[in-house]
Design a protein around this motif. Structure first.
Motif, PDB file in Angstrom:
ATOM      1  N   PHE A  60      41.369 -29.761  14.197  1.00 36.18           N
ATOM      2  CA  PHE A  60      41.828 -29.407  15.540  1.00 36.18           C
ATOM      3  C   PHE A  60      42.661 -30.525  16.155  1.00 36.18           C
ATOM      4  O   PHE A  60      42.468 -31.693  15.851  1.00 36.18           O
ATOM      5  CB  PHE A  60      40.625 -29.163  16.464  1.00 36.18           C
ATOM      6  N   PHE A  61      43.566 -30.121  17.033  1.00 32.78           N
ATOM      7  CA  PHE A  61      44.219 -31.061  17.925  1.00 32.78           C
ATOM      8  C   PHE A  61      44.407 -30.352  19.247  1.00 32.78           C
ATOM      9  O   PHE A  61      44.298 -29.132  19.341  1.00 32.78           O
ATOM     10  CB  PHE A  61      45.542 -31.588  17.351  1.00 32.78           C
ATOM     11  N   HIS A  62      44.631 -31.107  20.288  1.00 35.37           N
ATOM     12  CA  HIS A  62      44.896 -30.492  21.586  1.00 35.37           C
ATOM     13  C   HIS A  62      46.004 -31.246  22.295  1.00 35.37           C
ATOM     14  O   HIS A  62      46.369 -32.351  21.912  1.00 35.37           O
ATOM     15  CB  HIS A  62      43.628 -30.388  22.449  1.00 35.37           C
ATOM     16  N   LEU A  63      46.548 -30.597  23.280  1.00 32.21           N
ATOM     17  CA  LEU A  63      47.623 -31.178  24.080  1.00 32.21           C
ATOM     18  C   LEU A  63      47.042 -31.657  25.401  1.00 32.21           C
ATOM     19  O   LEU A  63      46.141 -31.030  25.954  1.00 32.21           O
ATOM     20  CB  LEU A  63      48.717 -30.136  24.332  1.00 32.21           C
ATOM     21  N   VAL A  64      47.562 -32.771  25.896  1.00 31.34           N
ATOM     22  CA  VAL A  64      47.159 -33.306  27.189  1.00 31.34           C
ATOM     23  C   VAL A  64      48.419 -33.518  28.014  1.00 31.34           C
ATOM     24  O   VAL A  64      49.373 -34.149  27.549  1.00 31.34           O
ATOM     25  CB  VAL A  64      46.392 -34.645  27.037  1.00 31.34           C
TER      26      VAL A  64
ATOM     27  N   ILE B  98      45.491 -33.382  32.364  1.00 33.55           N
ATOM     28  CA  ILE B  98      44.741 -32.149  32.129  1.00 33.55           C
ATOM     29  C   ILE B  98      44.908 -31.717  30.677  1.00 33.55           C
ATOM     30  O   ILE B  98      46.007 -31.675  30.142  1.00 33.55           O
ATOM     31  CB  ILE B  98      45.198 -31.035  33.094  1.00 33.55           C
ATOM     32  N   ARG B  99      43.756 -31.397  30.070  1.00 34.97           N
ATOM     33  CA  ARG B  99      43.750 -30.960  28.671  1.00 34.97           C
ATOM     34  C   ARG B  99      44.292 -29.547  28.564  1.00 34.97           C
ATOM     35  O   ARG B  99      43.908 -28.660  29.318  1.00 34.97           O
ATOM     36  CB  ARG B  99      42.331 -31.033  28.128  1.00 34.97           C
ATOM     37  N   GLY B 100      45.174 -29.360  27.600  1.00 36.08           N
ATOM     38  CA  GLY B 100      45.773 -28.056  27.356  1.00 36.08           C
ATOM     39  C   GLY B 100      45.083 -27.346  26.202  1.00 36.08           C
ATOM     40  O   GLY B 100      43.907 -27.581  25.938  1.00 36.08           O
ATOM     41  N   PRO B 101      45.826 -26.503  25.493  1.00 35.64           N
ATOM     42  CA  PRO B 101      45.221 -25.681  24.440  1.00 35.64           C
ATOM     43  C   PRO B 101      44.739 -26.508  23.245  1.00 35.64           C
ATOM     44  O   PRO B 101      45.253 -27.576  22.963  1.00 35.64           O
ATOM     45  CB  PRO B 101      46.365 -24.757  24.019  1.00 35.64           C
TER      46      PRO B 101
ATOM     47  N   ASP C 192      57.331 -30.781  23.776  1.00 32.87           N
ATOM     48  CA  ASP C 192      57.349 -32.185  23.383  1.00 32.87           C
ATOM     49  C   ASP C 192      57.119 -33.133  24.561  1.00 32.87           C
ATOM     50  O   ASP C 192      57.453 -34.299  24.502  1.00 32.87           O
ATOM     51  CB  ASP C 192      58.662 -32.530  22.673  1.00 32.87           C
ATOM     52  N   SER C 193      56.560 -32.624  25.655  1.00 33.00           N
ATOM     53  CA  SER C 193      56.283 -33.498  26.797  1.00 33.00           C
ATOM     54  C   SER C 193      54.805 -33.842  26.901  1.00 33.00           C
ATOM     55  O   SER C 193      54.445 -34.843  27.514  1.00 33.00           O
ATOM     56  CB  SER C 193      56.757 -32.843  28.092  1.00 33.00           C
ATOM     57  N   ASP C 194      53.938 -33.031  26.304  1.00 32.96           N
ATOM     58  CA  ASP C 194      52.507 -33.297  26.335  1.00 32.96           C
ATOM     59  C   ASP C 194      52.124 -34.261  25.205  1.00 32.96           C
ATOM     60  O   ASP C 194      52.812 -34.350  24.190  1.00 32.96           O
ATOM     61  CB  ASP C 194      51.702 -32.006  26.165  1.00 32.96           C
ATOM     62  N   ILE C 195      51.022 -34.949  25.392  1.00 34.84           N
ATOM     63  CA  ILE C 195      50.499 -35.859  24.373  1.00 34.84           C
ATOM     64  C   ILE C 195      49.670 -35.043  23.383  1.00 34.84           C
ATOM     65  O   ILE C 195      48.851 -34.220  23.777  1.00 34.84           O
ATOM     66  CB  ILE C 195      49.629 -36.956  25.025  1.00 34.84           C
ATOM     67  N   LEU C 196      49.901 -35.257  22.106  1.00 32.34           N
ATOM     68  CA  LEU C 196      49.169 -34.561  21.055  1.00 32.34           C
ATOM     69  C   LEU C 196      47.995 -35.440  20.634  1.00 32.34           C
ATOM     70  O   LEU C 196      48.195 -36.575  20.209  1.00 32.34           O
ATOM     71  CB  LEU C 196      50.112 -34.313  19.876  1.00 32.34           C
ATOM     72  N   VAL C 197      46.768 -34.948  20.788  1.00 37.20           N
ATOM     73  CA  VAL C 197      45.565 -35.702  20.450  1.00 37.20           C
ATOM     74  C   VAL C 197      44.875 -35.002  19.281  1.00 37.20           C
ATOM     75  O   VAL C 197      44.403 -33.872  19.414  1.00 37.20           O
ATOM     76  CB  VAL C 197      44.605 -35.800  21.662  1.00 37.20           C
ATOM     77  N   ILE C 198      44.813 -35.689  18.141  1.00 33.02           N
ATOM     78  CA  ILE C 198      44.218 -35.123  16.933  1.00 33.02           C
ATOM     79  C   ILE C 198      42.750 -35.508  16.859  1.00 33.02           C
ATOM     80  O   ILE C 198      42.406 -36.681  16.996  1.00 33.02           O
ATOM     81  CB  ILE C 198      44.958 -35.607  15.673  1.00 33.02           C
TER      82      ILE C 198
END
Length: 150
Positions: free
Chosen positions: A119-123, A129-132, A101-107
């Motif tokens: 899809f969504f990814h974590l930043v 830095i973009r995560g999974p 819950d610390s990364d930003i969720l980008v849908i």
């Protein structure tokens, strides 16, 4: 004689592989391959769904229907729509780091709804830095039964 030895070798290999095959789904998980919840995650899930009954899964969730996003685990998201309705989303596969819950969720959204398969990814909040990249599953509505004031 040769066939008997071959059958013994095959049986030994099968016996050795069984613990590996059954070890894919953690103990206590309700679904094959689903990650087991920690006690804290299970408590969060139970609290959010308490007194509510699961409905038929739906493929898409209109954006105006949700007020709040709750990250339960790396596999489960909840969308709250008031106190009487919560949508549970079991992701198509685990999304490493989601539960922190610390990364930003980008849908990645194309329209007015979030749908199964989107899809969504974590930043990373501090480095950018973009995560999974992760994939939504079906949305299951959980509602309080009619007449339930609690």
């Amino acid at each position: 004689m040769f066939m008997a030895k071959l059958n013994l070798v095959g049986a030994a290999l099968l016996a050795a592989a069984m613990p590996l095959a059954t070890g894919c789904a953690p103990a206590g998980s309700g679904e094959p391959g689903a990650a087991a919840l920690t006690p804290r995650q299970a408590e969060t899930l139970d609290k959010q769904l308490a007194g509510k009954v699961a409905g038929e899964p739906t493929k898409c969730l209109p954006n105006f229907r949700t007020l709040d996003l709750v990250r339960v685990s790396d596999d489960i998201l909840l969308y709250r729509s008031g106190s009487n309705l919560v949508y549970r989303n079991n992701l198509k596969s685990s999304c490493p780091g989601l539960a922190r819950d610390s990364d930003i969720l980008v849908i990645e959204q194309y329209g007015s709804s979030t749908c199964s398969g989107d899809f969504f990814h974590l930043v990373d909040r501090s480095s950018g830095i973009r995560g999974p990249t992760c994939v939504f599953g079906d949305f299951v509505p959980y509602r309080k039964p009619a007449g339930d004031k609690g």
